[in-house]
Each structure stands twice: as structure tokens, then as C-alpha cells.
Design a protein around this motif. Structure first.
Motif, PDB file in Angstrom:
ATOM      1  N   PHE A  25       0.838  -1.209   0.000  1.00 40.78           N
ATOM      2  CA  PHE A  25       0.000   0.000   0.000  1.00 40.78           C
ATOM      3  C   PHE A  25       0.869   1.254   0.000  1.00 40.78           C
ATOM      4  O   PHE A  25       0.647   2.191  -0.774  1.00 40.78           O
ATOM      5  CB  PHE A  25      -0.920  -0.015   1.219  1.00 40.78           C
ATOM      6  N   LEU A  62      -8.751  -0.867  -0.539  1.00 45.15           N
ATOM      7  CA  LEU A  62      -7.608   0.030  -0.427  1.00 45.15           C
ATOM      8  C   LEU A  62      -6.854   0.220  -1.749  1.00 45.15           C
ATOM      9  O   LEU A  62      -5.936   1.030  -1.809  1.00 45.15           O
ATOM     10  CB  LEU A  62      -6.650  -0.475   0.662  1.00 45.15           C
ATOM     11  N   ALA A  81      -8.739   5.839   2.048  1.00 48.97           N
ATOM     12  CA  ALA A  81      -8.184   4.723   2.818  1.00 48.97           C
ATOM     13  C   ALA A  81      -8.392   4.946   4.315  1.00 48.97           C
ATOM     14  O   ALA A  81      -8.737   4.016   5.050  1.00 48.97           O
ATOM     15  CB  ALA A  81      -6.697   4.568   2.518  1.00 48.97           C
ATOM     16  N   THR A  84     -11.995   4.226   5.090  1.00 45.03           N
ATOM     17  CA  THR A  84     -12.257   2.792   4.991  1.00 45.03           C
ATOM     18  C   THR A  84     -11.779   2.052   6.240  1.00 45.03           C
ATOM     19  O   THR A  84     -12.492   1.218   6.801  1.00 45.03           O
ATOM     20  CB  THR A  84     -11.568   2.203   3.750  1.00 45.03           C
TER      21      THR A  84
END
Length: 253
Positions: A25, A62, A81, A84
Motif C-alpha cells: 500500500f 484500499l 483509505a 475505509t
């Protein structure tokens, strides 16, 4: 890897991501978008693992996947993100504590709580004293040997209980404590019994409605430890012993 990046990875792991998920990520945010090969070049994740990690991140919401050849990945925005993960944390927290609420053992009528508890640490003792004092309906006694043991929260609680018609008595050998709390409306101040004047280890005492009690001691390093009991036979008996002891020793003097 810089210390800040290491801390970020650990934080993502505490939020529920695996180490590889956190690395991919972050890596995708570094390059904007890219293939598994691109990601593997910037993060310490084997290329063969990037595919399954990316699939997991997609399921978490993501990152997005571009169905091209080769497949490309693009992370969602930082704000998306963040939202979330926050929503997921709230859902998991609700699920976890809802379950605990359904399985916790309710009082069976024979015993509603343990007789005596121990609290360590100045701030935790502060909070426990305020809780105990707040429950006073008829009478409360609060004592503190040192001015720094009287917090604004305790002061406000004493004032509120006095305003509610509770008999509030403050006992202290400290002029500063007596002057400060004696200035509150409805609060009566007194000095401790003569036999307690040489006590250099006591911290605070709270007695509420003859059935709740807290006693603390202050160690040489300034740390504080307290025992407390509420709505228990232990508290009632100990309060009677303390009051009887003080009365007997005062008469003998």
C-alpha cells in the motif's frame, strides 16, 4: 528503511493489515500506480507475493485493479483509505463488544462484585476517587495529606455533592488543603486525629455513605497505590474499624 516508515508499517499492522499489505500500500503511493514488478522494485515484497497481497488490499477497498496485460494497481486516496479503515475498525469494535455483552456473566444475586480492588498509578487513583465521591447520597469524607493530591476533578466533585445536599467533610493536616477546600460552599474541614500527624506514607482517603471506601499510600518515588471497595461488607466493616479506632485513641489522649 527510515524510522518513520518503520513506525508507519507497525501502525498499519495494528490497524489490521499484514506487513506485506502495508508495504504494498505504501509502495503504490510512492509510485502512484504500477504492475507487480514495479511494486516489487520499491518495496521489500517478492513479486510472486504482490499478486495475492494486491488482491487482499482490493477486497479491503484500499486499491483498484486495472484489467490490462500486465495487470496494474492503483491505491485509493489517502483520505478514502483512512475512512475505509476507520469504518472497518468501528464495525469490528462493535462486533467484538456486542459479543462480550452477550456472554458476560450477570450478577446471580449471591454476590454482585468482589470485595476489594487495587488501583495503581496517580491518574487512575484520581479517577477512582472521583467516581466514588460522585456516588455519595448522604455523607462523604475526603482526606489528603498533600495539596498535589487534590485535583480539580476532585474539587469539583466535592462542590457538586455539597450543592446536592450531601454532608461533605474534608480532613487534612495541610493548611493549603484545608484553606482550598474549606472555601467551597457546604464543605466542612477538619484536622486529622493527633495520632495520625506523624504519618508520612498515607495518600488519600475517601469514605462514602458508610459503605464505600478508598485508602491510598504514596511511595518514596511519589507513586500512589490504593485499595477500594464499594457497597460491600468489607467496606462497611473497615469503615467502622477506622472510625472506632480514631474515637478510642482520641479519648485515650
Amino acid at each position: 528503511m527510515t524510522p518513520n516508515e518503520s513506525e508507519a508499517l507497525e501502525a498499519f499492522e495494528r490497524l489490521g493489515l499484514t506487513s506485506y499489505e502495508a508495504k504494498v500500500f505504501i509502495g503504490l503511493h510512492q509510485i502512484g500506480s504500477g504492475t507487480a514488478r514495479d511494486v516489487a522494485r520499491v518495496v521489500d515484497v517478492p513479486r510472486s507475493q504482490v499478486y495475492s497481497v494486491a488482491e487482499s488490499l482490493e477486497e479491503r477497498g484500499l486499491l483498484e485493479v486495472q484489467q490490462s496485460s500486465p495487470i496494474r494497481y492503483r491505491p485509493v486516496s489517502v483520505e478514502e483509505a483512512r475512512t475505509t479503515l476507520e469504518e472497518r475498525f468501528e464495525r469490528e469494535q462493535e462486533r467484538a463488544f456486542d459479543y462480550v455483552s452477550t456472554v458476560k456473566q450477570e450478577p446471580n444475586g449471591e454476590e454482585t462484585q468482589e470485595d476489594i480492588w487495587t488501583v495503581r498509578g496517580r491518574s487512575r487513583v484520581d479517577d477512582r476517587i472521583a467516581d466514588i465521591l460522585s456516588a455519595a447520597d448522604r455523607r462523604l469524607l475526603f482526606g489528603a495529606r498533600l495539596p498535589e493530591l487534590v485535583t480539580p476533578q476532585i474539587e469539583q466533585t466535592l462542590e457538586k455533592r455539597a450543592a446536592a445536599g450531601v454532608e461533605v467533610v474534608v480532613v487534612s493536616s495541610s493548611d493549603a488543603v484545608r484553606d482550598r477546600l474549606g472555601a467551597l460552599d457546604g464543605v466542612t474541614v477538619d484536622t486529622p486525629p493527633a495520632h495520625r500527624e506523624s504519618d508520612q506514607r498515607s495518600g488519600r482517603i475517601a469514605i462514602v455513605d458508610d459503605d464505600s471506601l478508598l485508602l491510598s499510600v504514596v511511595d518514596n518515588d511519589g507513586s500512589e497505590t490504593a485499595i477500594w471497595s464499594s457497597n460491600s461488607l468489607f467496606a462497611s466493616v473497615l469503615i467502622q474499624l477506622i472510625e472506632a479506632s480514631d474515637e478510642t485513641l482520641e479519648k485515650s489522649n
